[in-house]
Design a protein around this motif. Structure first.
Motif, PDB file in Angstrom:
ATOM      1  N   SER A  78      26.681  50.792  34.706  1.00  0.00           N
ATOM      2  CA  SER A  78      25.700  49.729  34.932  1.00  0.00           C
ATOM      3  C   SER A  78      25.481  49.527  36.422  1.00  0.00           C
ATOM      4  O   SER A  78      26.243  50.007  37.257  1.00  0.00           O
ATOM      5  CB  SER A  78      26.188  48.425  34.299  1.00  0.00           C
ATOM      6  OG  SER A  78      27.129  47.790  35.145  1.00  0.00           O
ATOM      7  N   ASP A  79      24.470  48.782  36.717  1.00  0.00           N
ATOM      8  CA  ASP A  79      24.319  48.282  38.071  1.00  0.00           C
ATOM      9  C   ASP A  79      25.571  47.443  38.361  1.00  0.00           C
ATOM     10  O   ASP A  79      26.015  46.682  37.501  1.00  0.00           O
ATOM     11  CB  ASP A  79      23.053  47.408  38.109  1.00  0.00           C
ATOM     12  CG  ASP A  79      22.696  46.994  39.524  1.00  0.00           C
ATOM     13  OD1 ASP A  79      21.742  47.560  40.069  1.00  0.00           O
ATOM     14  OD2 ASP A  79      23.387  46.103  40.073  1.00  0.00           O
ATOM     15  N   PRO A  80      26.163  47.573  39.570  1.00  0.00           N
ATOM     16  CA  PRO A  80      27.404  46.832  39.860  1.00  0.00           C
ATOM     17  C   PRO A  80      27.265  45.315  39.738  1.00  0.00           C
ATOM     18  O   PRO A  80      28.262  44.594  39.679  1.00  0.00           O
ATOM     19  CB  PRO A  80      27.723  47.221  41.312  1.00  0.00           C
ATOM     20  CG  PRO A  80      26.984  48.483  41.564  1.00  0.00           C
ATOM     21  CD  PRO A  80      25.773  48.463  40.683  1.00  0.00           C
ATOM     22  N   SER A  81      26.037  44.810  39.657  1.00  0.00           N
ATOM     23  CA  SER A  81      25.837  43.363  39.528  1.00  0.00           C
ATOM     24  C   SER A  81      25.724  42.942  38.064  1.00  0.00           C
ATOM     25  O   SER A  81      25.557  41.765  37.762  1.00  0.00           O
ATOM     26  CB  SER A  81      24.548  42.963  40.247  1.00  0.00           C
ATOM     27  OG  SER A  81      23.438  43.529  39.562  1.00  0.00           O
ATOM     28  N   ASP A  82      25.840  43.916  37.139  1.00  0.00           N
ATOM     29  CA  ASP A  82      25.546  43.620  35.728  1.00  0.00           C
ATOM     30  C   ASP A  82      26.686  44.128  34.845  1.00  0.00           C
ATOM     31  O   ASP A  82      26.511  45.055  34.060  1.00  0.00           O
ATOM     32  CB  ASP A  82      24.209  44.297  35.360  1.00  0.00           C
ATOM     33  CG  ASP A  82      23.596  43.735  34.089  1.00  0.00           C
ATOM     34  OD1 ASP A  82      23.949  42.597  33.697  1.00  0.00           O
ATOM     35  OD2 ASP A  82      22.754  44.439  33.489  1.00  0.00           O
ATOM     36  N   VAL A  83      27.860  43.507  34.990  1.00  0.00           N
ATOM     37  CA  VAL A  83      29.073  44.066  34.386  1.00  0.00           C
ATOM     38  C   VAL A  83      29.756  43.132  33.389  1.00  0.00           C
ATOM     39  O   VAL A  83      30.794  43.470  32.830  1.00  0.00           O
ATOM     40  CB  VAL A  83      30.110  44.420  35.478  1.00  0.00           C
ATOM     41  CG1 VAL A  83      29.612  45.567  36.337  1.00  0.00           C
ATOM     42  CG2 VAL A  83      30.418  43.206  36.348  1.00  0.00           C
TER      43      VAL A  83
END
Ligand code: GDP
Ligand code: PGA
Ligand code: MN
Ligand code: MN
Length: 612
Positions: A78-83
Motif C-alpha cells: 500500500s501507500d505508506p500512508s494507508d496501512v
C-alpha cells in the motif's frame, strides 16, 4: 493488454443486469455522480477473479508469488500512508448526535452527505465502477444479510471475494424478494485524467469512513486498506450490524468463535472479544498443547449472536475469510493459519518478499532470511534496524482452507455459546484468567476492558485505553445504550444456559519485561480451566474481581514455567486494582446518564471489596 480486458468487461455488461429496482436505481445514481469510464457487475467467478488479478498485476498493484510455495497468491504494497483503520476519520452520522454517543465521531447526516457528494463527484473518472452483491453470513439464513459494495478498486473486489460470498448467486437471491441490502459505497478517491498513468496503490490523503445508522448505509472515501475499504467487515458486520442487533434484539460482536471437545467427548463453544491485534485469530486457530482436548474453529473476528428458542445463546461467523495480522503468525505459534495460507488463493498486504518470490514477516519462521525486500520495496537484511513487514501487514485467506474448520461453520443456526472471554493487552494488573461472578459482573468486566493500542489503527501504539467488549471502534451507536443492550439481553436467556464470562490477559509482563505467560497454544490450558469451571471440576479462589485459578487447578503438565512466572501471570494484586479504580470511575463518568445502573452498582461493589 488492458484494451482486451476493457473490451471483455464491456462485452459482459448486460443492459439490464438486475431486476432489483432499488439496486438498479442506486447503481445508476452512483454512476451518474462518480462518472466512471464503465460499470461492471461482479459475478464472483474464478475466471473473473483471474482476469482482475491479472489486471492488478499489470497495474503493479499485485505481485504474483512463487506458484510452488504460494499458489494463486499475490502480494500488495500500500501507500505508506494507508496501512490501517483510521478511527479519527470514522463517523457515525445518526440523525441525532446523542445516538452516536461519546465514543464516535459525529456529523449531521445532511452536512456529511453534502460533503461526500462533493468528494464523490467525478471520483471514479478514468476507472471502472464495480458492483459487488454480497451476503454476510449464510445465504440460507432466515433473513440473509445482504449488502452491495460499489468500488473503483480491483484490489477491493479481489479481497471481498475472499472475505464474503459475492456475485451473481447472491444477486439472484436478493432479486427473489427485492430484499433489503446495505448500500456500501467505496472509492479510493483518485480519479484519472485522460491518459494519466495510475499508481500502484491509488488513495487520497483525505479519508472518510462514514455510516448512516438509520438508513443502514456506508460511504468510504480515500483509503484502500482492508478495514476501511472491505465494507462487509467492520463497517457492515460490526458498526451497522450492531445497530440492527440493538433494534432486533441480538448481538454483533468483535469476537472469535471456537469449538472445544473435552476428553469425555463433550463439545463446548467459546466466543472471545479482544481488541484488534490482541490475539483473536491466534486463539481461534489454537493448536492445543494439552493432551486429549480438541479445538476447531468457526471464526476469528466477528460473531453474530442471538438467543435461540430454548434460551441458549447461538453464534455464527458472518465472514468467509481471514484478514489476519501477519507478524507473529508462524509455524511454531500458529501452524493452523500457516497451513491454510500455504494452500494459496491469498492476498498479502504490506509483508516482505523473499528472494525466491515468497513472502515473509517477523515471526513467520524461527530463522530470519538473510535478504529480503521490505514492504516499502527496499533491500533488507537482519542488520537493518526496522521490521521487514509492516506491523499491521495482513494475510487474506479463504476460511475453508483451514483444516480445523468446524463442520458447523456453515450452519445458519450457529453454535451454542457456553463461555465468553473478554481480553486485552495489559502489561500489569489483569491476571491471566478471572471468572466473573455473574452475567452482570461479566458485562462489567467487558464494559471496563482495557488494552494497549496496536498498529491495527493509525495513531500511537502502546497507550492503555478502555475498549468496551473490544468494540470501541465498532459500536455503531451510543456506547451507554450498547452496554444497556448487553445488560438487558440476558432476559432472553434460560438462566441455566447463560454463558459464563471470563476476563483474560495473555500479555502480562515479568519484572524483566518479558511475557509472563507463554501464550499461543498454551492458552489451551486457560480454556480447559474455564470449561472445567463450567463443569464444576476446577477449583478457584474468590478475589474482589472474581474467581481466579486455585493453586494446582490450571493444568501445567509439560509446561516449563517457573513459580515466579506463573505467579506473575495469574496473581490478583489488590494494590494494582486499587490504582485501576480512578481510571474506571473516569471512564464511567463519560457515559453520563446512559450508563446502566447495574454497572454502577458493580463498580461500587468492587470499590468496597477492594477497600477491605
Ligand atoms: P487479532 O488481530 O485480535 O486477530 O490478533 P492476532 O491473533 O492476529 O494476534 C495479534 C498479535 O498478537 C500477533 O503478533 C500475535 O503473534 C500476537 N499474539 C497472539 N496471541 C498471543 C499470545 O497468546 N501471546 C503473545 N505474547 N502474543 C500473542
Ligand atoms: P483484527 O481485525 O481484529 O484481526 O486486527 C482487523 C481490525 O480489527 O482492524
Ligand atoms: Mn478485528
Ligand atoms: Mn484477527
Amino acid at each position: 493488454m488492458t484494451t482486451t480486458v476493457d473490451r471483455q468487461v464491456k462485452d459482459s455488461a448486460q443492459p439490464n443486469p438486475t431486476s432489483h429496482a432499488k439496486l438498479a436505481q442506486w447503481v445508476e445514481e452512483v454512476s451518474a455522480l462518480t462518472k466512471p469510464d464503465r460499470v461492471y457487475w461482479v459475478d464472483g467467478s474464478a475466471e473473473e477473479n483471474a482476469r482482475l488479478t491479472q489486471e492488478l498485476v499489470d497495474a503493479g498493484t499485485l505481485t504474483p508469488l512463487n506458484q510452488e510455495t504460494f499458489p494463486n497468491s499475490f502480494a500488495a504494497f500500500s501507500d505508506p500512508s494507508d496501512v490501517a483503520r483510521v478511527e479519527e476519520q470514522t463517523f457515525i452520522c445518526s440523525v441525532e448526535e446523542r445516538d452516536a454517543g461519546f465514543t464516535n465521531n459525529w456529523m449531521d447526516p445532511v452536512k456529511m452527505k453534502a460533503k461526500l457528494n462533493g468528494l464523490f463527484d467525478g471520483a471514479m473518472r478514468g476507472r471502472t465502477m464495480y458492483v459487488i452483491p454480497f451476503v454476510m453470513g449464510s445465504l440460507d439464513a432466515a433473513e440473509p444479510k445482504f449488502g452491495v459494495e460499489i468500488t473503483d478498486s480491483e484490489y477491493v473486489v479481489a479481497s471481498m471475494r475472499i472475505m464474503a460470498k459475492i456475485g451473481t448467486e447472491v444477486l439472484r437471491k436478493m432479486e427473489e424478494t427485492e430484499a433489503f441490502f446495505v448500500p456500501a459505497l467505496h472509492s479510493v478517491g483518485a480519479p484519472l485524467a485522460q491518459g494519466q498513468k495510475d499508481v500502484a496503490w491509488p488513495c487520497n490523503d483525505d479519508k472518510w469512513i462514514v455510516h448512516f445508522p438509520e438508513e443502514r448505509s456506508i460511504v468510504s472515501f480515500g483509503s484502500g486498506y482492508g478495514g476501511n475499504a472491505l465494507l462487509g467487515k467492520k463497517c457492515f458486520a460490526l458498526r451497522i450490524a450492531s445497530v440492527m442487533a440493538r433494534d432486533e434484539g441480538w448481538l454483533a460482536e468483535h469476537m472469535l468463535i471456537l469449538k472445544l471437545t473435552s476428553p469425555e467427548n463433550k463439545p463446548y463453544h467459546v466466543a472471545a472479544a479482544f481488541p484488534s491485534a490482541c490475539g483473536k485469530t491466534n486463539l481461534a486457530l489454537l493448536d492445543p498443547t494439552i493432551k486429549d482436548w480438541k479445538v476447531e474453529t468457526l471464526g476469528d473476528d466477528i460473531a453474530w449472536m442471538r438467543f435461540g428458542a430454548q434460551g441458549e445463546l447461538r453464534a455464527v461467523n458472518p465472514e468467509a475469510g481471514l484478514f489476519g495480522v501477519a507478524p507473529g503468525t508462524g509455524w511454531s505459534t500458529n501452524p493452523n493459519a500457516m497451513r491454510a495460507i500455504a494452500k494459496g488463493n491469498s492476498i498479502f498486504t504490506n509483508v516482505a518478499m523473499t528472494d525466491d518470490g515468497g513472502v515473509w514477516w517477523e515471526g513467520m519462521t524461527d530463522e530470519t532470511p538473510e535478504h529480503l525486500t521490505d514492504w516499502k520495496g527496499q533491500d533488507w537484511t537482519p542488520e537493518a534496524n526496522r521490521p521487514a513487514a509492516h506491523p499491521n501487514s495482513r494475510f487474506c485467506t479463504p476460511i475453508d482452507q483451514i483444516d480445523m474448520l468446524s463442520d458447523d461453520y456453515t450452519d445458519p443456526e450457529g453454535v451454542k455459546i457456553d463461555a465468553i472471554l473478554f481480553g486485552g493487552r495489559r502489561k500489569t494488573t489483569v491476571p491471566l484468567v478471572t471468572q466473573a461472578r455473574s452475567w452482570t459482573s461479566g458485562v462489567f468486566m467487558g464494559s471496563t476492558l482495557s488494552s494497549e493500542t496496536t498498529a491495527a489503527a493509525a495513531g500511537q501504539v502502546g497507550l492503555v485505553r478502555r475498549d468496551p467488549m473490544a468494540m470501541l471502534p465498532f459500536i455503531g451507536y451510543d456506547a451507554g445504550d450498547y452496554l444497556n443492550h448487553w445488560d438487558r439481553i440476558s432476559a432472553k436467556a434460560d438462566p441455566e444456559q447463560l454463558p459464563q464470562i471470563f476476563l483474560v490477559n495473555w500479555f502480562r509482563r515479568t519484572a524483566e519485561g518479558g511475557f509472563a505467560w507463554p501464550g499461543f497454544g498454551e492458552n489451551s490450558r486457560v480454556l480447559k480451566w474455564a470449561i472445567e469451571r463450567l463443569e464444576g471440576k476446577a477449583e478457584a479462589v474468590e478475589t474482589p474481581i472474581g474467581f481466579i485459578p486455585a493453586t494446582g487447578s490450571l493444568d501445567l503438565s509439560g509446561l516449563e514455567l517457573s513459580e515466579d512466572e506463573l505467579d506473575e501471570a495469574t496473581r490478583f494484586d489488590a494494590d494494582e486494582w486499587r490504582a485501576e479504580l480512578p481510571g474506571i470511575e473516569e471512564w464511567y463518568e463519560l457515559f453520563g446518564d446512559s450508563l446502566p445502573a447495574s454497572l454502577r452498582t458493580e463498580l461500587d461493589g468492587l470499590t468496597q471489596r477492594l477497600a477491605r
